[in-house]
Design a protein around this motif. Structure first.
Motif, PDB file in Angstrom:
ATOM      1  N   TRP A   8     -14.896  19.255 -18.007  1.00  0.00           N
ATOM      2  CA  TRP A   8     -13.818  18.809 -18.910  1.00  0.00           C
ATOM      3  C   TRP A   8     -14.014  19.406 -20.297  1.00  0.00           C
ATOM      4  CZ3 TRP A   8     -14.474  15.385 -23.133  1.00  0.00           C
ATOM      5  CH2 TRP A   8     -13.280  14.980 -23.745  1.00  0.00           C
ATOM      6  N   ARG A   9     -15.235  19.341 -20.820  1.00  0.00           N
ATOM      7  CA  ARG A   9     -15.501  19.878 -22.164  1.00  0.00           C
ATOM      8  C   ARG A   9     -15.246  21.386 -22.232  1.00  0.00           C
ATOM      9  NH1 ARG A   9     -20.953  16.562 -23.713  1.00  0.00           N
ATOM     10  NH2 ARG A   9     -19.899  14.791 -24.649  1.00  0.00           N
ATOM     11  N   LEU A  10     -15.673  22.103 -21.190  1.00  0.00           N
ATOM     12  CA  LEU A  10     -15.457  23.552 -21.177  1.00  0.00           C
ATOM     13  C   LEU A  10     -13.967  23.887 -21.203  1.00  0.00           C
ATOM     14  CD1 LEU A  10     -18.148  24.733 -18.600  1.00  0.00           C
ATOM     15  CD2 LEU A  10     -18.043  25.305 -21.042  1.00  0.00           C
ATOM     16  N   LYS A  11     -13.194  23.172 -20.415  1.00  0.00           N
ATOM     17  CA  LYS A  11     -11.750  23.437 -20.368  1.00  0.00           C
ATOM     18  C   LYS A  11     -11.075  23.001 -21.666  1.00  0.00           C
ATOM     19  CE  LYS A  11     -11.356  23.936 -15.523  1.00  0.00           C
ATOM     20  NZ  LYS A  11     -11.388  25.379 -15.436  1.00  0.00           N
ATOM     21  N   MET A  12     -11.522  21.878 -22.223  1.00  0.00           N
ATOM     22  CA  MET A  12     -10.931  21.405 -23.480  1.00  0.00           C
ATOM     23  C   MET A  12     -11.283  22.328 -24.651  1.00  0.00           C
ATOM     24  SD  MET A  12      -8.930  18.944 -22.944  1.00  0.00           S
ATOM     25  CE  MET A  12      -8.654  18.309 -24.591  1.00  0.00           C
ATOM     26  N   ALA A  13     -12.425  22.993 -24.569  1.00  0.00           N
ATOM     27  CA  ALA A  13     -12.817  23.922 -25.625  1.00  0.00           C
ATOM     28  C   ALA A  13     -11.811  25.051 -25.766  1.00  0.00           C
ATOM     29  CB  ALA A  13     -14.209  24.489 -25.347  1.00  0.00           C
ATOM     30  N   PRO A  22      -5.748  21.113 -28.859  1.00  0.00           N
ATOM     31  CA  PRO A  22      -4.766  21.461 -29.902  1.00  0.00           C
ATOM     32  C   PRO A  22      -5.392  21.979 -31.203  1.00  0.00           C
ATOM     33  CG  PRO A  22      -4.124  19.426 -28.831  1.00  0.00           C
ATOM     34  CD  PRO A  22      -5.480  19.788 -28.278  1.00  0.00           C
ATOM     35  N   ASP A  23      -6.568  21.519 -31.561  1.00  0.00           N
ATOM     36  CA  ASP A  23      -7.230  22.017 -32.775  1.00  0.00           C
ATOM     37  C   ASP A  23      -7.566  23.504 -32.675  1.00  0.00           C
ATOM     38  OD1 ASP A  23      -7.073  19.483 -33.812  1.00  0.00           O
ATOM     39  OD2 ASP A  23      -9.200  18.992 -33.517  1.00  0.00           O
ATOM     40  N   ARG A  24      -7.741  23.995 -31.458  1.00  0.00           N
ATOM     41  CA  ARG A  24      -8.045  25.413 -31.252  1.00  0.00           C
ATOM     42  C   ARG A  24      -6.784  26.273 -31.325  1.00  0.00           C
ATOM     43  NH1 ARG A  24     -13.153  27.388 -30.261  1.00  0.00           N
ATOM     44  NH2 ARG A  24     -12.153  28.833 -28.873  1.00  0.00           N
ATOM     45  N   MET A  25      -5.631  25.633 -31.360  1.00  0.00           N
ATOM     46  CA  MET A  25      -4.360  26.357 -31.351  1.00  0.00           C
ATOM     47  C   MET A  25      -3.765  26.556 -32.747  1.00  0.00           C
ATOM     48  SD  MET A  25      -3.736  27.090 -28.238  1.00  0.00           S
ATOM     49  CE  MET A  25      -4.832  26.806 -26.878  1.00  0.00           C
ATOM     50  N   GLY A  55      -0.686  25.045 -24.986  1.00  0.00           N
ATOM     51  CA  GLY A  55      -2.036  24.488 -25.147  1.00  0.00           C
ATOM     52  C   GLY A  55      -2.027  22.965 -25.086  1.00  0.00           C
ATOM     53  N   ALA A  56      -1.053  22.345 -25.730  1.00  0.00           N
ATOM     54  CA  ALA A  56      -0.949  20.884 -25.715  1.00  0.00           C
ATOM     55  C   ALA A  56      -0.673  20.374 -24.297  1.00  0.00           C
ATOM     56  CB  ALA A  56       0.141  20.419 -26.672  1.00  0.00           C
TER      57      ALA A  56
END
Length: 173
Positions: A24-29, A33-36, A47-48
């Motif tokens: 989950w963390r790898l995919k969320m990385a 939304p903060d990465r977008m 991304g959202a």
């Protein structure tokens, strides 16, 4: 984007929570939304959406009741609906007795006892699901019945967690 969490067996029940969280963390990385920030509106929207799907997948696989529903659906078993009820009179009596004990509880300790007794039933039902989905092919009828039971035990667990003196006990089935 592939949303498959590799820690999940294709036809099984078992989930390694630590491996699931890592996936989950790898995919969320990648999709958070903060990465977008600074990307186009379209990229931010995609991304959202992906982030929401990943979160939903994580919650579904982490929690036994949604996981059971997901696996049943994946095997094209009849949907477990809110109208499905316990057919075993002994189980129904057990549900009613736990609810009654919770309603009559006058202290946090009494509510905790109900919660502990219910936790044993919940654990046994999760084990039944593990056995049913672990067979080849999966025993979908047993899994479906266990999913109905699990819904009752989950609702009692929630009511016991939310218990407070004088508050009406509401179970949703």
């Amino acid at each position: 984007m592939n949303l498959d969490f590799t820690s999940i067996p294709q036809n099984g029940w078992s989930v390694d929570p630590a491996a699931l969280k890592r996936a989950w963390r790898l995919k969320m990385a990648v999709t958070h939304p903060d990465r977008m920030v600074g990307r186009s509106d379209k990229e931010q929207q995609i991304g959202a959406q992906q982030s929401a799907l990943i979160n939903r997948a994580y919650e579904t696989l982490l929690n036994p009741l949604p996981r059971a529903h997901y696996l049943l659906e994946r095997h094209n078993a009849p949907e477990v609906s809110e109208s499905d009820s316990l057919e075993d009179p002994e189980l129904l009596m057990e549900v009613m007795e736990l609810r009654e004990r919770l309603e009559e509880a006058e202290s946090e300790e009494e509510a905790a006892e109900v919660r502990a007794d219910n936790a044993k039933l919940l654990e046994a039902t999760v084990e039944t699901l593990a056995q049913a989905f672990g067979q080849s092919p999966p025993d979908l009828e047993t899994a479906r019945q266990a999913a109905v039971q699990l819904r009752y035990w989950t609702n009692i667990e929630k009511a016991a967690r939310e218990w407070s003196p004088g508050k009406r006990v509401e179970l949703q089935h």
